[in-house]
Write an enzyme that holds these catalytic residues in place. Sequence first.
Site, PDB file in Angstrom:
ATOM      1  N   HIS A 146      -0.446   4.044   0.044  1.00  0.00           N
ATOM      2  CA  HIS A 146       0.902   3.422   0.386  1.00  0.00           C
ATOM      3  C   HIS A 146       0.908   2.174  -0.463  1.00  0.00           C
ATOM      4  O   HIS A 146       1.986   1.317  -0.507  1.00  0.00           O
ATOM      5  CB  HIS A 146       0.799   3.088   1.845  1.00  0.00           C
ATOM      6  CG  HIS A 146      -0.353   1.966   2.059  1.00  0.00           C
ATOM      7  ND1 HIS A 146      -1.346   2.098   2.637  1.00  0.00           N
ATOM      8  CD2 HIS A 146       0.051   0.482   2.078  1.00  0.00           C
ATOM      9  CE1 HIS A 146      -1.848   0.825   2.938  1.00  0.00           C
ATOM     10  NE2 HIS A 146      -1.242   0.023   2.696  1.00  0.00           N
ATOM     11  N   ASP A 158      -4.544   8.640   2.348  1.00  0.00           N
ATOM     12  CA  ASP A 158      -4.101   7.174   1.894  1.00  0.00           C
ATOM     13  C   ASP A 158      -4.902   6.564   0.637  1.00  0.00           C
ATOM     14  O   ASP A 158      -5.222   5.643   0.783  1.00  0.00           O
ATOM     15  CB  ASP A 158      -3.996   6.287   3.017  1.00  0.00           C
ATOM     16  CG  ASP A 158      -3.076   5.109   2.784  1.00  0.00           C
ATOM     17  OD1 ASP A 158      -2.202   5.213   1.732  1.00  0.00           O
ATOM     18  OD2 ASP A 158      -3.287   4.055   3.526  1.00  0.00           O
ATOM     19  N   SER A 214      -4.695  -4.081   1.978  1.00  0.00           N
ATOM     20  CA  SER A 214      -4.491  -2.637   1.685  1.00  0.00           C
ATOM     21  C   SER A 214      -5.277  -2.375   0.246  1.00  0.00           C
ATOM     22  O   SER A 214      -4.900  -2.864  -0.774  1.00  0.00           O
ATOM     23  CB  SER A 214      -3.188  -2.130   1.670  1.00  0.00           C
ATOM     24  OG  SER A 214      -2.610  -2.242   2.937  1.00  0.00           O
TER      25      SER A 214
END
Length: 908
Positions: free
Chosen positions: A422, A463, A534
Amino acid sequence: MTQQITLSELKAKIRDIDTPDEEIAAYLLEASEVSDAFAPQVRINPELVDDEGVEADVAMRFFNAMSKRRRQKRYQRKIESGWTGLRIVSEGDSWFQYPFLLRDVIDQLFDDYAIYSLGAAGDLVQDMLDQDEILQAVRQQKPHVFLISGGGNDLLGDGMLKTAVHPFKAGRPAKDYPNATFGKRLKDIIGVYRSIFTALLAEFPGLKILCHGYDYARPDNARWLGKPMASLGIKDKALQTRIVAEMINRFNAALVTLASEFPGSVVRVSCLNAVGDNWHDELHPNNKGYADAADKFRSVIASMFGSVTEFEATAPLSPGKEAMIDAQDLEPQAFRELVDTRGRELLETPLPPTEDEGRRKEIEQDISQHFEKISGGADFLPASFLYRGADAAASVCRVNLPGGSGTGFLIGTSKFIMTNNHVIADKEEAREAIAEFRFEEGGASLMVNLDPDRFFVTSKELDFTIVGCDDPVLDEFDPIPLLRNPSTVTRGEKVNIVQHPRGRPKEVALHNNDVLRVKDKVVWYETDTEPGSSGSPVFNNAWDLVALHHAGWIENGVTTNEGVRIAAIVSHLVARQHSEAAGSPGLVQLLSTIPDSSPHLGFFDIAGITGASTQEVEVPEYRGSLEFADIGFWNIEHFNDAISDMRVNAVAGVLGHLSLDAMGLVEVQKDAMDRLIASLQALGQSYDYKYLNVRGSQDLAVLYDSKTTEVNISAKIMNRHKSAWAATTGTGRTAFPRRPLIANVKVAPNTKSGEPVEFIMILLHLKAFGDPQSKARRRLAAEILTEVIADIRDTEKLPVVLGGDLNETLNNDVLSPLTDAPDLFTLTTDDAADNALSYVGARYRSLIDHIVVSNDVRMSPISGDDAAIVRLDKTVTDFTRDVSDHVPLVIRMVSRDAPLQIGDAGKA
C-alpha cells in the site's frame, strides 16, 4: 396533467435513476401525520397512484430507502464514467436527505461533486456512529471531503422540545429558557461528533470534514416548535423565535469549539441567516432555501481546494483495522512447537517437545520473565543491543512519493528494498519513489532512486513490495537478513520498530512493546506507530527481523499493531520462484541470501500460503476463522448416492479446507452425505448435517461444525407457508419444484461473554432452464420468498440469510422482488457487475448462485467485499471434473460485539 399510474409503475420510475426526482414527486404527498422532526415521510397520492392493495406504511419505507439507493447508483455511474473531481461522502438527516419532495443540500451540490450519500431522513447522530457506515464508506470511496448534518432530531424529535425548555415565566429572557436537559443533549451530540471525527482523522489525516448547525428555524404554530412551546405557556411568537435562535446559536457555538480541536481538518459551515424567508415548514427550507444553504458549503469547499478540477483520491497514510490480513490462529500443537523452540533458544535450556498445555504456559511465563532482569521490572539489556540495533536502523529509509511517504529497509543485499504494497503498489509508483537514507536528527540524508525494471515483486494479500535499487553508495550499509524460520518471536516477548512516523526523521520504539498474538501470517504487538510507519521492520530483542509493519488500530482504548510475518513473505517468495516459468534471476539472488530453512515446512511454508500446489501462487482461497460465523452455500452438483469414494474424499478435502461453521448444500442425497461425514471425520473434522428430502435426487442439506454450531430445520416455518410452496404460475407451473430448506442456525461465540450469532437460513435450488415458463417460475418464487422473509422477521425476530443455486443471473428483472426489496440486500450484485462466475462448467459460465441477506445481518468484509465467490476451479486440480461445476459462496457474520481477546490463554 399528470396521468394516474399503478404503484408498480411508480416503483419502476424510482428504480430508473434517469427519472428526475421532480417527476416522481408529482405522485407523492407528505405524510406529516407520521413524520418526525427531521424525519419527513412521504406517501403515494391516492388520486394519482393505484396502490394495488399495498399498505401505505410499506410504501413509505420503500420510498425512503430508494431515495438513498438512487443517489448511490448515480454516484457510482459518475465514478465509473471517469470522474476526476472532488469526491465527497455525506451522512445526515433531512437537511441532507429529504426524500423526493424537496431538493435538499446534497441534491443542490450533486452536480458539482461526486457525492456518496449515506443520509437518511431522521438519522440520530448516535445512530450514525453505531451503524459504522461512515468509516466503511470513507475506506471504500476514499473521498476528499466528508459532510455531516445531524443533531436536530436528537434535540427536537419525538416531542422532545417540551422537555428541553422551561415553562413560560414572565420576564424570563429567551437565553434562560433552554434547560439542563437541553444542555445534556447538546453535550452528548458533540461527544458523538467528536468520536466520529477522531476515528476518521486517525485513519485519514488528510480528510476535510464539514459540519453545520442549521439556520434560525421559524416557529409557526406547528407540531415541532410552535405547539410544544405553546403547551408550556410560551405563546408569544416573537419569544418563541428568540428561544429557537438561542438553541441554534448554542449548537453552532458548540460545533465551532469542537472544530477548533481539529485545526485544519474540521470546519463548521455557518448556515445562519442563509435561508432567510425561504422555509418549507418550521424546520426545513424550501428549494430556494436549500440552494442558499448549499452555497455556504460550496464556498467553504472552494476555499479549501481552490480551482483545481482533477484530484487524486484521498488515501490513508497508514491503514487501520480494515487492512487486517485474513490470518488463522495456529493449531495448538503448532503453537506449542513454537513456544518450545523459543524457550530452547532464549532460555538455553534443553526442553523436550511438550504436548501439555500447562507446560506450554509455564514456558511462556519463563520467556516473559526472561526480559525482566531485576525484580521490579527494570529493563537491563546488554550493550550489544544498542550496537546491533544501530546497524539495523542504518538500513531503514524513508520512502518518498508524490502523495506522501512511508518507511522501507534494505534486505538480503544492498540491491533490494522492502516496504508495503500500500506504499508502493506497482512499478509506476516505484519509478516515482525515492529512498532517503540517514534522514535522522543531526545527519545529512542520502537520496537513492529505485529500479523496478531490474527487480519488482509485490503481493496485495500479504501487503509487501520488494523493489530493486542499484546505487554503489548503499554498499556501506548492512542489509537486514530475511529469515525463513517462523520461530523468531512468540507471545510475551518484546519487539522493536525503526520507522519514519508521519515522514519525520527516523525514530525508534524499543523493547517495551509486547507481542500480543501470533498467527500464521501475522503477528500482533503493542507499540508506538503512526501513519508513515507503514513498511517499517519489526525486530525481536536479538534484532532478528520478525515482521513487516503494515497496519494499526485502536479499539475500545486498546492499541493493536499488525505486522506481516517475514516467514510468510519468504514462503510466498519461495512459491513464486517455483511458479515462474524460468525463475527470476533477481529472486534467485534474493532467496540465496536467506540463512535458514523452515522447521515447519507445509504449515508456515508454501502450502500454508498458496494452497497444496506450488504451481499456483496468487490463488483465491478461503478458510473460516473462530473470530466470525463463517457461512456458505454450494451446489456440489449430483452428489448422489452412486458417486465414487474418490469424489466423496475430494469434496471432503475442499470442505475441510474451507472450515465453515455452516454450509448449505444443493443436489445431495442422504447416503452420499453419510459418506461425506465419515470422510470429514477421518480428516479430524467434527461435522454433522441436517437433511431435507425433496423431489427426485437433488435434495438439500446443511452441513455444520458440531463444535461451534447448532442447526435445526424449522418445520414450523416451512409448514406455515405450505401453501406458498405449492403456488403455480399462470400456466400451471410450480414455483418451487423443490421446496426450500429453512433452518434455525446458531453459531457459538469465541468468548464466554459473547452472544451467539443466530439467524434463519433459507437454502434454495430453483428450477433451471431459460425458457419463459422457467423464468416465470423463478419470478413467482422470488415474490413469494420476499413475503416469507418478511413473515419470518416479523414472527421469529431474527436476521435471514438466503442462498443457493437460484439458476438466474442478475442482468434481468426475474429476481427483482428479492433484489429490490428495501430491507434485503443481494450480496452478489456487485460481483455480477464485475462479470464474476459461480457456475464454472464448460458451457454457459455465469453467476447464478446468490446470497441475499436481511439488513440486520452484521457482516465482516472478506477481502474488502461483503461476500466471496471462492474460485476453487483455480486452485483445485481438475475441480470441475472431480468435484463440482459450481463454486461456493461464503460470508462472514460478526460473532460478537466485544473486541478480540488477543491475550487469552491458549490462543496464539
